[in-house]
Design an enzyme around this catalytic site. Structure first.
Site, short mmCIF file in Angstrom:
data_model
loop_
_atom_site.label_atom_id
_atom_site.label_comp_id
_atom_site.label_asym_id
_atom_site.label_seq_id
_atom_site.Cartn_x
_atom_site.Cartn_y
_atom_site.Cartn_z
N CYS A 115 0.85 -1.19 0.00
CA CYS A 115 0.00 0.00 0.00
C CYS A 115 0.89 1.24 0.00
CB CYS A 115 -0.88 0.00 1.24
SG CYS A 115 -2.04 1.40 1.28
N CYS B 236 -7.82 -5.80 11.31
CA CYS B 236 -7.60 -4.55 10.58
C CYS B 236 -6.19 -4.04 10.80
CB CYS B 236 -8.52 -3.45 11.09
SG CYS B 236 -10.24 -3.91 11.09
N ASN C 189 -5.48 -2.52 16.73
CA ASN C 189 -4.83 -3.83 16.76
C ASN C 189 -3.33 -3.64 16.80
OD1 ASN C 189 -7.17 -5.59 16.50
ND2 ASN C 189 -7.44 -4.56 14.54
N CYS D 243 -0.50 1.33 10.66
CA CYS D 243 -0.93 0.17 9.86
C CYS D 243 0.26 -0.62 9.34
CB CYS D 243 -1.78 0.67 8.69
SG CYS D 243 -2.38 -0.65 7.61
N GLY E 18 -3.95 -2.37 0.67
CA GLY E 18 -4.07 -1.43 -0.43
C GLY E 18 -5.15 -0.39 -0.26
N GLU E 19 -5.12 0.59 -1.14
CA GLU E 19 -6.10 1.67 -1.12
C GLU E 19 -6.97 1.51 -2.37
OE1 GLU E 19 -7.53 4.07 0.66
OE2 GLU E 19 -8.57 4.53 -1.18
N SER F 132 -11.86 5.91 6.31
CA SER F 132 -10.98 5.86 7.48
C SER F 132 -10.73 7.29 7.92
CB SER F 132 -9.66 5.18 7.09
OG SER F 132 -9.93 3.86 6.68
N LEU F 133 -11.35 7.67 9.02
CA LEU F 133 -11.22 9.06 9.49
C LEU F 133 -10.07 9.15 10.50
CD1 LEU F 133 -12.45 11.92 9.34
CD2 LEU F 133 -13.88 11.30 11.29
N HIS F 134 -10.19 8.41 11.58
CA HIS F 134 -9.16 8.29 12.62
C HIS F 134 -8.84 9.56 13.39
CE1 HIS F 134 -8.95 4.28 11.19
NE2 HIS F 134 -8.19 4.51 10.15
N SER G 41 -13.67 0.61 1.44
CA SER G 41 -13.14 1.54 2.43
C SER G 41 -12.01 2.35 1.80
CB SER G 41 -12.62 0.76 3.63
OG SER G 41 -12.04 1.63 4.56
N CYS H 288 -0.01 4.72 6.43
CA CYS H 288 -0.59 5.28 7.65
C CYS H 288 0.29 4.78 8.82
CB CYS H 288 -2.03 4.82 7.82
SG CYS H 288 -3.08 5.43 6.48
#
Ligand code: SAH
Length: 347
Positions: free
Chosen positions: A117, A338, A295, A124, A164-165, A219-221, A196, A121
């Protein structure tokens, strides 16, 4: 021709296969037969396509590859989740997760759209290995079919929340969804299909115009710009105001609500200031907040929020009439939850 230089049949939608076969002077129904061999019967050789004339099979085999994917490792969680390491024809690896519901009525597949990806982030695992390539439409579909074969059970729901995105591989992902949704082959209802994105705004606009009822998750976060920029540096070119505008426009165009994913990290994005900012972000937006307990990933400085904080967030959001759920990430004992997917053996 060498397999890797041949064009892959897994690049084409149904209509494109019809166009392709029209060049070979064969009747139109041959395209439907070929399409069914690929995505209904899921064969891995041209020889198995027994209702196609031998001459056509030979021509296709000479001109095209089938880009077969194979499961090379399966890990089974005690909750029933299975994580697959899948090898693509060129040797690259992706992970896919099969998640059965407790009552056995649903089987959800979390599929990947890219090898690695590019988004990186901070919290991740997938981005840590960099980006290798986009998946072809058929390589995305094959993930669903491989899980279906392994469980010997129909897949009922799919989520584009693997590696991936999806919105950076938009055309291939949408072609894959068309095949997955098509009752002639895989036939999973659009309402049971979710994509997503980390928030690629031009593609959110494009997705708003898709006529099928696919669901959008973002994905806001963090609803505070500086926090979001540090957690998700590669989307910092888009600001939160533009993101919200694009989501309001999506809701207006589709009539569907959007899911906001929020992985809670202790002391990073779970303070009261962040909670207030999230409530403000949700105001005037038809949405549903999905809180994700962070996670664990190796070598990460981030810790999950405490249970009390999680509870406080759910209560406060609900008191503001914002529908909130806590994601029960399955398969964390096999690093299938995730943000834990990466392209290597994890045993
Ligand atoms: N690139 C897309 C698809 C990935 S979906 C996207 O960003 O939306 C995977 C979801 O899990 C995303 O919401 C992602 O931000 C989240 N995630 C990543 N790492 C995580 C972790 N360590 N714990 C919990 N969720 C995580």
């Amino acid at each position: 021709m060498n397999t890797f230089t041949k064009k892959s049949l897994k690049s084409y939608s149904y209509n494109e296969l019809i166009n392709l076969l029209s060049q070979y002077n064969v009747p139109k129904f041959r395209a439907k037969q070929l399409y069914e061999w690929l995505y209904l019967h899921h064969v891995s050789t041209f020889d198995e396509m027994t209702n196609l004339p031998k001459a056509l099979r030979d021509t296709l085999a000479n001109d095209y590859s089938l880009s077969n994917s194979t499961i090379i490792d399966t890990q089974k969680s005690k909750d029933g989740t299975r994580k697959y390491l899948i090898q693509l024809e060129d040797g690259y690896l992706v992970e896919t997760v099969g998640i059965p519901s407790q009552n056995g009525q649903r089987l959800t597949v979390c599929f990947s759209t890219q090898v690695g990806c590019p988004m990186q982030c901070a919290f991740c695992a997938t981005g840590k290995e960099g980006f290798t390539r986009n998946l072809l439409p058929g390589e995305i579909c094959d993930q669903i079919l491989l899980v279906q074969d392994d469980f010997q059970k129909r897949v009922t729901n799919i989520v584009g929340m693997g590696q991936g995105e999806p919105f950076l591989n938009y055309d291939n992902t949408l072609k894959a969804l068309e095949i997955i949704n098509d009752p002639k082959v895989i036939g999973i209802g659009a309402r049971h299909i979710t994509l997503s994105t980390c928030g690629i705004i031009p593609k959110i606009h494009e997705f708003s115009n898709v006529k099928e009822q696919f669901t959008l998750a973002v994905s806001l976060h963090s609803a505070i710009q500086s926090t979001r920029d540090s957690l998700m540096p590669k989307v910092s070119q888009y600001n939160l105001e533009e993101l919200k505008d694009s989501l309001v426009a999506y809701v207006e165009a589709t009539g569907r609500r959007v899911t906001l994913e929020y992985a809670m990290m202790r002391g990073v994005n779970d303070t009261n200031e962040h909670l207030k900012a999230l409530i403000a972000f949700c105001s005037g937006l038809l949405c549903h907040v999905n809180l994700i307990p962070l996670n664990e990933i190796p070598d990460s400085e981030y810790l999950p929020s405490t249970t009390e904080t999680g509870k406080h967030w759910i209560d406060t959001l609900e008191s503001h009439h914002i529908e909130t759920t806590l994601r029960n990430s399955k398969g964390s004992d096999i690093a299938a939850a995730c943000g834990q997917l990466k392209n290597t053996f994890t045993q």
